[in-house]
Each structure stands twice: as C-alpha cells, then as structure tokens.
Design a protein around this motif. Structure first.
Motif, PDB file in Angstrom:
ATOM      1  N   ASP A  56       0.596   4.269  -2.682  1.00 56.31           N
ATOM      2  CA  ASP A  56       0.274   5.635  -2.240  1.00 56.31           C
ATOM      3  C   ASP A  56       1.359   6.616  -2.655  1.00 56.31           C
ATOM      4  OD1 ASP A  56      -2.046   4.684  -1.130  1.00 56.31           O
ATOM      5  OD2 ASP A  56      -1.282   4.627   0.934  1.00 56.31           O
ATOM      6  N   LYS A 109       0.816  -1.216   0.000  1.00 54.61           N
ATOM      7  CA  LYS A 109       0.000   0.000   0.000  1.00 54.61           C
ATOM      8  C   LYS A 109       0.854   1.272   0.000  1.00 54.61           C
ATOM      9  CE  LYS A 109      -4.032   2.082   2.219  1.00 54.61           C
ATOM     10  NZ  LYS A 109      -3.537   3.472   2.147  1.00 54.61           N
ATOM     11  N   GLU A 110       1.931   1.286   0.766  1.00 60.39           N
ATOM     12  CA  GLU A 110       2.730   2.501   0.833  1.00 60.39           C
ATOM     13  C   GLU A 110       3.419   2.796  -0.500  1.00 60.39           C
ATOM     14  OE1 GLU A 110       7.049   1.102   2.677  1.00 60.39           O
ATOM     15  OE2 GLU A 110       5.646   2.184   3.949  1.00 60.39           O
TER      16      GLU A 110
END
Length: 224
Positions: free
Chosen positions: A51, A47-48
């Motif tokens: 993002d 996810k990071e």
C-alpha cells in the motif's frame, strides 16, 4: 552492431505489476511481477508495504520498489509462519521471534513480522500468561515454579507483574501446598522423611512461608 545497439540490448527489461490478490487474512497480498509477456515472480508481500508504494496494475516497478517488495516477501513468509504458530496456542513475542529465527528467518524479518501482527491485535500476552499459569497450577506448582515458567516463555516482565498483582494474588498457595503434603502422605514425623517432603515441595515451587502455612492448615483440619 553499433555501440548504441549494444547499449540498448544491455538495458534490463521493464518490470510491471501484472496481478494483485488478497493474501493471508488481510495481512498480506499476492502479486505477480511480469517481464514482458512472461511472469517473472509470484510473491506474497506485507500489505502495508504494498500500500505504501501506491502501485496499480500495469505500473512499472523500478529498482527501489523491487528491493522493497523483495524484502517484504521474507517478512510476509514470516507472518504466515507465526500465524500458524499462534493457531496452536498463545505465544509471547519473544517466543515467536525465536521460533521464526529457528526456522531460518533473519532477525530483522522476524522482529518486523512479530511487530506487524502485534500491532493488529493478534498477540495477547495477558491471555497467554493466564493460560500458562493455569497449566502450572493444575500441576500443583507453587509460586516460584509458576513464575519461572512464565519468565522462561518470554512474556513481558511488566505483564507478569500485573498478573501477580491481579489474578495471581488471589491464589491460595498455602492450601495448594497442604494438598501436596497430603498427597505425599501427610506431615511426617521422622527427620529424614521431613527433609524429603520439604525438598520435594521446594522443587515444585513452594517456599518456607507456604510450607509453614500448609502445615498450619493440616493441623487445624486434624483438630490439633
């Protein structure tokens, strides 16, 4: 066909982000990368990483972004694998890295996956140390055997030291050793039998100090 037509045909089709869904426990996201009307890839990424790229639905994905997402896909798979490992019991960071590598993940991907979930509080080595020590103590093991087991499982040395100064310092190993001697038939009188008992106690982690302390306890209980 002109050179310009050939050049146009050689241009790689544009890739676009066509779908984004939440993945495993908020740690990953599942994305679809489309080439025209067809889906080219369906992958799970960290996810990071996603993002950080700042992508939205319909955005074009250039070569650099695609490379980042491809690498992130392996890390994402490693994250899911280590979460399954943690679901059956606490593990040290070293144990997780080694297990992931054994399952075929690259060392960089394994290391990053472990750091990723550790930074989100999923790895609790202090709790793991306490649980492993409890298992060893239930087996009647002495201090050196307890510590050897903790170190063999890759727990951080400084965290093992902290346990030794805290909960570990409260353990009455002399009395535990006395119980082991009783299970072996008590304090023997024959030299060979004494050697056998002492050898057994050494093997399960007791040293000379605990053995002397245990003998004293047994004699006091017997009124000697």
């Amino acid at each position: 066909m002109t050179d310009a037509d050939i050049e146009a045909d050689a241009v790689a089709p544009e890739l676009t982000l066509s779908s984004v869904r939440d993945g495993y426990d908020g740690l990953t996201v599942k994305i679809e990368i489309s080439e025209g009307e067809s889906v080219r890839h369906q992958i799970s990424v960290v996810k990071e990483d996603f993002d950080a790229l700042g992508l939205s639905l319909g955005d074009l994905i250039d070569e650099e972004a695609y490379g980042i997402l491809a690498e992130s896909g392996e890390v994402s798979e490693a994250v899911r694998a280590e979460m399954r490992l943690l679901s059956v019991g606490d593990k040290s960071k070293k144990m997780l890295r080694d297990s992931l590598c054994h399952r075929g993940f690259g060392r960089d991907a394994a290391a990053r996956a472990v750091d990723y979930i550790d930074g989100r509080g999923y790895i609790d080595e202090e709790r793991g140390i306490c649980r492993r020590a409890e298992i060893s103590l239930r087996k009647g093991y002495g201090p050196s055997k307890v510590l050897a087991d903790l170190h063999s499982r890759g727990f951080a040395p400084e965290k093992i030291e902290a346990w030794m100064r805290g909960a570990g310092a409260k353990i009455d190993y002399d009395r535990m050793c006395a119980e082991q001697i009783k299970k072996l038939g008590g304090i023997p009188y024959e030299i060979e039998e004494k050697r056998r008992v002492i050898s057994r106690l050494y093997r399960i982690g007791y040293g000379s100090e605990q053995i002397k302390g245990a003998a004293k306890i047994i004699k006091e209980e017997a009124g000697d």
